[in-house]
Design an enzyme around this catalytic site. Structure first.
Site, PDB file in Angstrom:
ATOM      1  N   HIS A   1       0.836  -1.198   0.000  1.00  0.00           N
ATOM      2  CA  HIS A   1       0.000   0.000   0.000  1.00  0.00           C
ATOM      3  C   HIS A   1       0.871   1.248   0.000  1.00  0.00           C
ATOM      4  O   HIS A   1       2.066   1.204   0.306  1.00  0.00           O
ATOM      5  CB  HIS A   1      -0.935   0.031   1.213  1.00  0.00           C
TER       6      HIS A   1
ATOM      7  N   ASP B   1       0.554   5.073   1.843  1.00  0.00           N
ATOM      8  CA  ASP B   1      -0.186   5.564   2.998  1.00  0.00           C
ATOM      9  C   ASP B   1      -1.310   6.521   2.618  1.00  0.00           C
ATOM     10  O   ASP B   1      -1.115   7.498   1.887  1.00  0.00           O
ATOM     11  CB  ASP B   1       0.762   6.274   3.980  1.00  0.00           C
TER      12      ASP B   1
ATOM     13  N   HIS C   1       4.748   0.228   0.243  1.00  0.00           N
ATOM     14  CA  HIS C   1       5.498  -0.516   1.248  1.00  0.00           C
ATOM     15  C   HIS C   1       4.655  -1.643   1.818  1.00  0.00           C
ATOM     16  O   HIS C   1       3.427  -1.687   1.646  1.00  0.00           O
ATOM     17  CB  HIS C   1       6.023   0.407   2.356  1.00  0.00           C
TER      18      HIS C   1
ATOM     19  N   ARG D   1       5.133   6.297  13.606  1.00  0.00           N
ATOM     20  CA  ARG D   1       5.035   6.887  12.266  1.00  0.00           C
ATOM     21  C   ARG D   1       4.658   8.356  12.371  1.00  0.00           C
ATOM     22  O   ARG D   1       3.728   8.721  13.102  1.00  0.00           O
ATOM     23  CB  ARG D   1       3.972   6.143  11.444  1.00  0.00           C
TER      24      ARG D   1
END
Length: 299
Positions: free
Chosen positions: A99, A101, A251, A266
């Protein structure tokens, strides 16, 4: 060796470089930041080993590349840190699907930073793929088709299959606000001008095509993104930070570490509205611009 005296060492043939000789826990000179940003544009993913960072330092470093988003459009932030998302493998909620983000919004992040707090003794790596080299790999006929396609991205799908009560609760929060956005399948990078395949796990349907045809075509395109030639694998150690360009990468975090703990934090940098090769910009199909999440929503 760069002009500022630090090393940029390639990690993969098509994507990824390690930055050596920069202490990102300290304030950085604008010239160093410009060189790091240039390396990010070139290599798509940058790796910093053995950094002495806390949340404050990670936030300061990420903010060098633009305004920050809050942690997530629907998922709660880490305690006391509205801009930090805890990526916690202990909860059985693992991102073992390719995917990019937050592409279900009109303005997904520009860049993502991930910092390791707890890493398993084996497994738990992060894979990052170069969507620009994937686009260049396409045969001419398939590239011409991709240039004309648009895809609807949504958070309302089986991105993380619930296996436990905690996972089911996470799923409920994840779709508590439903978003659907139409993006060009081929996005033009706003800084480099490169073209990249802008798809991934949140891309669920191609505009104008039925569900079966959409799945088949998206699978074909996605297979180019995740070819081994286009992927770099990072093996985490405590204190590592990874910075990747969310506009032209995907990623994946393999679920290969059993019940061992794994915790990353994150922080994401706000992005702009994606633009296709014809200049058309992404558009909201369902939901809103998520002004509570990103300062780019007003763009």
């Amino acid at each position: 060796m760069t002009g500022s005296g630090f090393d940029i060492r390639r990690v993969g043939g098509r994507i990824g470089a390690e930055i050596i000789g920069v202490d990102i826990s300290r304030p950085l000179d604008p010239g160093v930041v410009a060189e790091i940003n240039g390396a990010l544009i070139e290599h798509k993913a940058l790796f910093f080993r053995g950094q002495d960072l806390d949340d404050t330092a990670q936030l300061r470093f990420a903010s060098l590349f633009g305004e920050l988003t809050t942690a997530h459009p629907t998922v709660p932030s880490a305690d006391g840190q509205p801009n930090v998302l805890a990526v916690n493998g202990e909860e059985g909620i693992r991102s073992n699907r390719w995917h990019t983000d937050v592409t279900f919004l009109r303005t997904p992040p520009k860049a993502t930073t991930l910092r390791s707090l707890v890493v398993p003794p084996y497994g738990g790596n992060t894979l990052i793929a170069n969507a620009a080299s994937a686009y260049r790999d396409l045969p001419d006929a398939l590239r011409e088709l991709a240039d004309r396609l648009w895809a609807e991205h949504t958070n309302d799908h089986d991105y993380a299959e619930p296996r436990t009560a905690k996972a089911a609760e996470h799923r409920r929060r994840f779709v508590s606000r439903k978003y659907r956005t139409a993006h060009p399948v081929v996005r033009v990078h706003p800084e480099s001008g490169e073209r990249g395949l802008f798809i991934g796990g949140f891309a669920q349907r191609l505009v104008g095509l039925n569900a079966d045809d959409s799945r088949d075509l998206l699978r074909i395109l996605q297979n180019y993104v995740i070819r081994p030639e286009n992927v770099v694998r990072w093996s985490w150690a405590p204190g590592d930070l990874v910075l990747f360009d969310n506009r032209i990468t995907q990623h994946y975090a393999p679920d290969d570490y059993g019940t061992l703990p794994r915790l990353l934090h994150r922080v994401t940098v706000a992005g702009d509205v994606p633009v296709g090769i014809d200049g058309e910009r992404s558009r909201v199909v369902e939901g809103d611009d998520a002004e509570h999440y990103t300062p780019a929503a007003a763009a």
